[in-house]
Design an enzyme around this catalytic site. Structure first.
Site, PDB file in Angstrom:
ATOM      1  N   LEU A   1     -15.283 -36.370 -56.187  1.00 12.64           N
ATOM      2  CA  LEU A   1     -14.367 -35.223 -56.698  1.00 12.64           C
ATOM      3  C   LEU A   1     -13.208 -35.813 -57.255  1.00 12.64           C
ATOM      4  CD1 LEU A   1     -14.541 -32.287 -54.175  1.00 12.64           C
ATOM      5  CD2 LEU A   1     -16.020 -32.574 -56.103  1.00 12.64           C
ATOM      6  N   ASP A   2     -12.593 -35.164 -58.756  1.00 11.45           N
ATOM      7  CA  ASP A   2     -11.451 -35.974 -59.115  1.00 11.45           C
ATOM      8  C   ASP A   2     -10.276 -35.409 -58.434  1.00 11.45           C
ATOM      9  OD1 ASP A   2     -12.301 -33.803 -61.866  1.00 11.45           O
ATOM     10  OD2 ASP A   2     -10.701 -33.415 -60.587  1.00 11.45           O
ATOM     11  N   VAL A   3      -9.181 -36.041 -58.773  1.00  8.61           N
ATOM     12  CA  VAL A   3      -8.089 -35.824 -58.088  1.00  8.61           C
ATOM     13  C   VAL A   3      -7.518 -34.293 -58.249  1.00  8.61           C
ATOM     14  CG1 VAL A   3      -6.398 -36.564 -60.024  1.00  8.61           C
ATOM     15  CG2 VAL A   3      -5.672 -36.965 -57.780  1.00  8.61           C
ATOM     16  N   ASN A   4      -7.722 -33.721 -59.101  1.00  2.83           N
ATOM     17  CA  ASN A   4      -7.512 -32.399 -59.255  1.00  2.83           C
ATOM     18  C   ASN A   4      -8.305 -31.380 -58.914  1.00  2.83           C
ATOM     19  OD1 ASN A   4      -4.720 -32.905 -60.691  1.00  2.83           O
ATOM     20  ND2 ASN A   4      -5.677 -33.453 -62.421  1.00  2.83           N
ATOM     21  N   THR A   5      -9.257 -31.604 -58.332  1.00  5.65           N
ATOM     22  CA  THR A   5     -10.502 -30.718 -57.758  1.00  5.65           C
ATOM     23  C   THR A   5     -10.523 -30.745 -56.313  1.00  5.65           C
ATOM     24  OG1 THR A   5     -11.776 -31.281 -59.809  1.00  5.65           O
ATOM     25  CG2 THR A   5     -12.932 -30.259 -57.849  1.00  5.65           C
TER      26      THR A   5
END
Length: 309
Positions: free
Chosen positions: A107-111
């Site tokens: 999951l990307d850093v903002n998810t």
């Protein structure tokens, strides 16, 4: 008993069997100091290195397939180490002896939301492979006016820079003003795919939470930064979905209540991480319901901070 080298390395979480076959053909794998070749078989007791780094392996029969559900907060990166020093999703996980946690995708850093980890690298690689078509569900908040034409395009398919992509389902879930919540599902895990699909319609994604992976849902009582180990039936559900045989052992205490099983581990993991976050004391003060005199507020902050640590 011997096994194919690529199978042993896949179980150790070094990639899919095809990816490892590529590494072997490139001469990047060695066994007891000798360059490995396709078709080599090992017992798992040899000194196996990939790009010069020792790989910790175990015989297949000695590994218990374990799976964690982790509630990833925003701000954590899905790598073991970050050159920028940011917190990673591995920081809070329980320590293991003789094996390691392998993330099922990223999951990307903002998810935020559900991220699975397993001790079985082969299971992780199969779960990530698109041929198994395991759907993922996300709660997404978008900013702007959404019309039916946009939704039809997102269902039918949109050409992104890495190929066609689409949502299998889109369900409106309410909102206020220009902010609207949708639940969407897809069967791929390409980089930032959900965000890029909405951005293709000139919509801005302001929140993104993964709430389900296959039939595994994000536990409602699991706090951000907390983890819960899955019982044997859920582990075997995942294994059956990708054509693996059932696991017969579990580390989960089936006789304990849900609260007893997980609360202590969750609190310990979250407390350990939060104690390293800078500025925590200021955040605690901001959470107070009513302003207080400077001296009393300072004392309250110290008491709250002491309790959490």
């Amino acid at each position: 008993m011997t096994e194919k080298l690529q199978k042993v390395l896949a179980r150790a979480g070094k990639g899919s069997r095809r990816e490892i076959e590529t590494l072997i053909s490139q001469g990047r794998v060695s066994v007891n100091g000798d360059v490995a070749h396709l078709g080599d078989r090992v017992t798992g007791k040899e000194q196996i290195r990939v790009d010069g780094h020792m790989v910790e392996t175990q015989p297949e029969g000695e590994i218990i397939c374990r799976v964690l559900a982790y509630h990833k907060p925003e701000g954590e990166v899905s790598t073991r180490k970050d050159p920028e020093g940011r917190p990673t999703v591995f920081d809070r996980l329980p320590k293991l002896q003789g094996s390691r946690w392998v993330a099922v995708g990223r999951l990307d850093v903002n998810t935020s939301g559900l991220l699975l980890f397993t001790t079985d690298g082969e299971l992780a690689n199969r779960l990530m492979h698109p041929r198994h078509e395991i759907d993922r569900e996300y709660a997404v908040r978008v900013f702007g006016e959404v019309n039916e034409a946009m939704l039809q395009r997102l269902r039918k398919g949109v050409m992104l820079e890495d190929g066609m992509a689409k949502f299998d389902t889109i369900k409106y879930n309410g909102g206020e003003g220009m902010n609207h919540w949708f639940h969407v599902t897809l069967k791929e895990g390409r980089n930032r795919e959900v965000r890029r699909l909405w951005e293709s319609q000139e919509m801005q994604v302001s929140r993104l939470i993964r709430v389900r992976y296959g039939k595994i849902e994000l536990p409602r009582n699991l706090p951000r930064g907390g983890w819960a180990e899955m019982p044997l039936d859920q582990v075997n559900y995942l294994r059956n979905e990708v054509g693996l045989t059932n696991e017969e052992q579990s580390k989960v205490d089936v006789h304990a209540t849900e609260r007893y099983k997980q609360v202590a581990q969750i609190r310990k993991a979250v407390r350990k991480h939060n104690s390293r976050v800078k500025g925590e004391g200021a955040g605690a003060g901001a959470a107070a319901k009513k302003p207080a005199p400077a001296r009393a507020r300072s004392t309250g902050q110290r008491q709250k901070r002491k309790t959490r640590l």
